[in-house]
Motif scaffolding. Structure first.
Motif, PDB file in Angstrom:
ATOM      1  N   ALA A  99      46.733  54.059  35.886  1.00 34.88           N
ATOM      2  CA  ALA A  99      46.458  52.930  35.334  1.00 34.88           C
ATOM      3  C   ALA A  99      45.319  53.028  34.309  1.00 34.88           C
ATOM      4  CB  ALA A  99      46.168  51.651  36.330  1.00 34.88           C
ATOM      5  N   ASP A 100      45.159  52.061  33.323  1.00 30.17           N
ATOM      6  CA  ASP A 100      44.120  52.112  32.452  1.00 30.17           C
ATOM      7  C   ASP A 100      43.066  51.061  33.038  1.00 30.17           C
ATOM      8  OD1 ASP A 100      42.360  51.432  30.266  1.00 30.17           O
ATOM      9  OD2 ASP A 100      43.998  51.685  28.843  1.00 30.17           O
ATOM     10  N   LEU A 101      41.933  51.486  33.042  1.00 30.62           N
ATOM     11  CA  LEU A 101      40.771  50.675  33.703  1.00 30.62           C
ATOM     12  C   LEU A 101      40.365  49.583  32.828  1.00 30.62           C
ATOM     13  CD1 LEU A 101      38.319  53.489  34.932  1.00 30.62           C
ATOM     14  CD2 LEU A 101      39.696  52.029  36.486  1.00 30.62           C
ATOM     15  N   ARG A 102      40.764  49.605  31.722  1.00 32.88           N
ATOM     16  CA  ARG A 102      40.516  48.474  30.803  1.00 32.88           C
ATOM     17  C   ARG A 102      41.448  47.267  31.337  1.00 32.88           C
ATOM     18  NH1 ARG A 102      40.986  51.808  25.466  1.00 32.88           N
ATOM     19  NH2 ARG A 102      42.615  52.623  26.822  1.00 32.88           N
ATOM     20  N   ASN A 103      42.466  47.458  31.958  1.00 35.86           N
ATOM     21  CA  ASN A 103      43.145  46.323  32.310  1.00 35.86           C
ATOM     22  C   ASN A 103      43.899  46.476  33.833  1.00 35.86           C
ATOM     23  OD1 ASN A 103      45.543  48.036  32.102  1.00 35.86           O
ATOM     24  ND2 ASN A 103      45.662  47.743  29.971  1.00 35.86           N
ATOM     25  N   PHE A 104      43.159  47.056  34.633  1.00 30.67           N
ATOM     26  CA  PHE A 104      43.528  47.535  35.962  1.00 30.67           C
ATOM     27  C   PHE A 104      42.985  46.276  36.924  1.00 30.67           C
ATOM     28  CE2 PHE A 104      42.159  48.839  40.130  1.00 30.67           C
ATOM     29  CZ  PHE A 104      43.474  49.316  40.779  1.00 30.67           C
ATOM     30  N   SER A 105      44.008  45.974  37.755  1.00 30.13           N
ATOM     31  CA  SER A 105      43.736  44.856  38.543  1.00 30.13           C
ATOM     32  C   SER A 105      44.310  45.252  39.854  1.00 30.13           C
ATOM     33  CB  SER A 105      44.381  43.460  38.203  1.00 30.13           C
ATOM     34  OG  SER A 105      45.718  43.576  38.304  1.00 30.13           O
ATOM     35  N   SER A 106      43.923  44.431  41.042  1.00 30.10           N
ATOM     36  CA  SER A 106      44.118  44.973  42.410  1.00 30.10           C
ATOM     37  C   SER A 106      43.962  43.868  43.442  1.00 30.10           C
ATOM     38  CB  SER A 106      43.363  46.341  42.843  1.00 30.10           C
ATOM     39  OG  SER A 106      43.593  46.439  44.410  1.00 30.10           O
ATOM     40  N   GLU A 107      45.002  43.409  44.077  1.00 28.51           N
ATOM     41  CA  GLU A 107      44.829  42.181  44.963  1.00 28.51           C
ATOM     42  C   GLU A 107      44.096  42.732  46.137  1.00 28.51           C
ATOM     43  OE1 GLU A 107      48.725  41.165  46.413  1.00 28.51           O
ATOM     44  OE2 GLU A 107      49.343  40.496  44.337  1.00 28.51           O
ATOM     45  N   LYS A 108      43.907  43.923  46.675  1.00 25.17           N
ATOM     46  CA  LYS A 108      43.057  44.579  47.559  1.00 25.17           C
ATOM     47  C   LYS A 108      41.683  44.608  47.070  1.00 25.17           C
ATOM     48  CE  LYS A 108      42.398  48.753  50.128  1.00 25.17           C
ATOM     49  NZ  LYS A 108      42.987  49.977  50.492  1.00 25.17           N
ATOM     50  N   LYS A 109      40.659  44.022  47.650  1.00 29.07           N
ATOM     51  CA  LYS A 109      39.178  44.004  47.103  1.00 29.07           C
ATOM     52  C   LYS A 109      38.405  45.188  48.170  1.00 29.07           C
ATOM     53  CE  LYS A 109      40.580  40.986  44.699  1.00 29.07           C
ATOM     54  NZ  LYS A 109      40.413  41.058  43.220  1.00 29.07           N
ATOM     55  N   PHE A 110      37.733  45.902  47.552  1.00 31.07           N
ATOM     56  CA  PHE A 110      37.156  47.101  48.080  1.00 31.07           C
ATOM     57  C   PHE A 110      35.849  46.881  48.596  1.00 31.07           C
ATOM     58  CE2 PHE A 110      40.349  48.603  45.257  1.00 31.07           C
ATOM     59  CZ  PHE A 110      41.278  49.459  46.019  1.00 31.07           C
ATOM     60  N   ASP A 111      35.283  47.754  49.409  1.00 27.03           N
ATOM     61  CA  ASP A 111      34.016  47.704  50.054  1.00 27.03           C
ATOM     62  C   ASP A 111      33.103  48.299  49.119  1.00 27.03           C
ATOM     63  OD1 ASP A 111      34.758  46.471  52.653  1.00 27.03           O
ATOM     64  OD2 ASP A 111      35.218  48.489  53.420  1.00 27.03           O
ATOM     65  N   CYS A 112      33.587  49.177  48.429  1.00 23.91           N
ATOM     66  CA  CYS A 112      32.829  50.021  47.285  1.00 23.91           C
ATOM     67  C   CYS A 112      33.858  50.586  46.231  1.00 23.91           C
ATOM     68  CB  CYS A 112      31.919  51.079  48.030  1.00 23.91           C
ATOM     69  SG  CYS A 112      30.834  51.890  46.679  1.00 23.91           S
ATOM     70  N   ALA A 113      33.189  50.530  44.885  1.00 22.53           N
ATOM     71  CA  ALA A 113      33.981  51.144  43.713  1.00 22.53           C
ATOM     72  C   ALA A 113      32.845  52.211  43.166  1.00 22.53           C
ATOM     73  CB  ALA A 113      34.367  50.248  42.762  1.00 22.53           C
TER      74      ALA A 113
END
Length: 250
Positions: A99-113
């Motif tokens: 994926a392109d980080l400019r338009n990446f999305s995720s329903e999962k929410k992370f503890d850290c990026a």
């Protein structure tokens, strides 16, 4: 009309330059960096982490070896395939997403990026850089962390060199550097000379942000705090800083 691609979207670039950028010493750094990330963000077995711009999986694999739930995102298929091979050889499970980080999305929410090893500032516009930061922010849960490590304007000035020759990954490499604008960017030209007499060259520009400028962008992207350090061990960001590490909290 065909959409113009940025240089970092070119698969052939990574095929030629990946082994140069991610050589053995860089891989050897990975365990220490992964350990530092876990310490900074208070991560433990089962914690979820997004490796935004994971490349060949250098850090992703080390994080997974520590029992973290790792998702690696990258735009380049060849890099993702190399990352998958590394994960398989180490016996760890990682979700890799093209994926392109400019338009990446995720329903999962992370503890850290994390966005590490100077993987930021290569888009054509500042607006695209901001878009990446906002997308990453949206992927982090409330209270979660974002850790970014990259060359800042200050460290670029401090360690500037016009270029050098060196041997790496079976190639002779010549680098040439110059300043764009009023230290707004660093132009890099890498020329690879093969033993067969062949030559490959590539030129690109990295946008340079001061530490304070990048912190402001990060805060404007949805993070509640952002602290600037000169390394992964909370070193002061002063005249002795060798890199810039910003630790942000959602």
């Amino acid at each position: 009309m065909m959409e113009r691609k940025s240089w970092f979207e070119n698969e052939s670039f990574w095929k030629n330059y990946g082994p140069i950028m991610f050589d053995a010493p860089r891989w050897a750094e990975a365990p220490g960096i992964a350990e530092a990330v876990c310490k900074i963000a208070g991560l433990s077995k089962g914690s979820s982490i997004l490796d935004a711009g994971c490349g060949p999986g250098r850090i992703s694999v080390e994080l997974a070896l520590r029992g973290l739930d790792v998702t690696g995102v990258d735009l380049i298929q060849a890099e993702l395939e190399a990352a998958k091979e590394s994960a398989e050889s180490e016996g760890v499970k990682i979700e890799f997403i093209k994926a392109d980080l400019r338009n990446f999305s995720s329903e999962k929410k992370f503890d850290c990026a994390v966005n590490l090893y100077t993987s930021f500032g290569y888009c054509d516009t500042i607006e695209e850089d901001i878009q990446i930061l906002r997308r990453i922010s949206e992927c982090v849960r409330p209270g979660g962390f974002f850790i970014i490590e990259c060359t800042s304007r200050e460290t670029a000035v401090k360690y500037f060199t016009e270029g050098e020759w060196f041997e790496r990954a079976g190639m002779t490499v010549l680098t040439q550097f110059s300043v764009e604008g009023a230290w707004e960017g660093l132009r890099s030209k890498w020329i690879l000379f093969g033993k067969d007499g062949g030559k490959i060259e590539h030129e690109f520009v990295q946008r340079l942000y001061s530490a304070v400028e990048l912190r402001r962008l990060i805060l404007a992207s949805g993070f509640s705090s952002a602290e600037i350090y000169g390394g992964y061990n909370f070193e002061l960001y002063n005249q002795n800083a060798k890199t810039m590490v910003i630790v942000a909290r959602k």
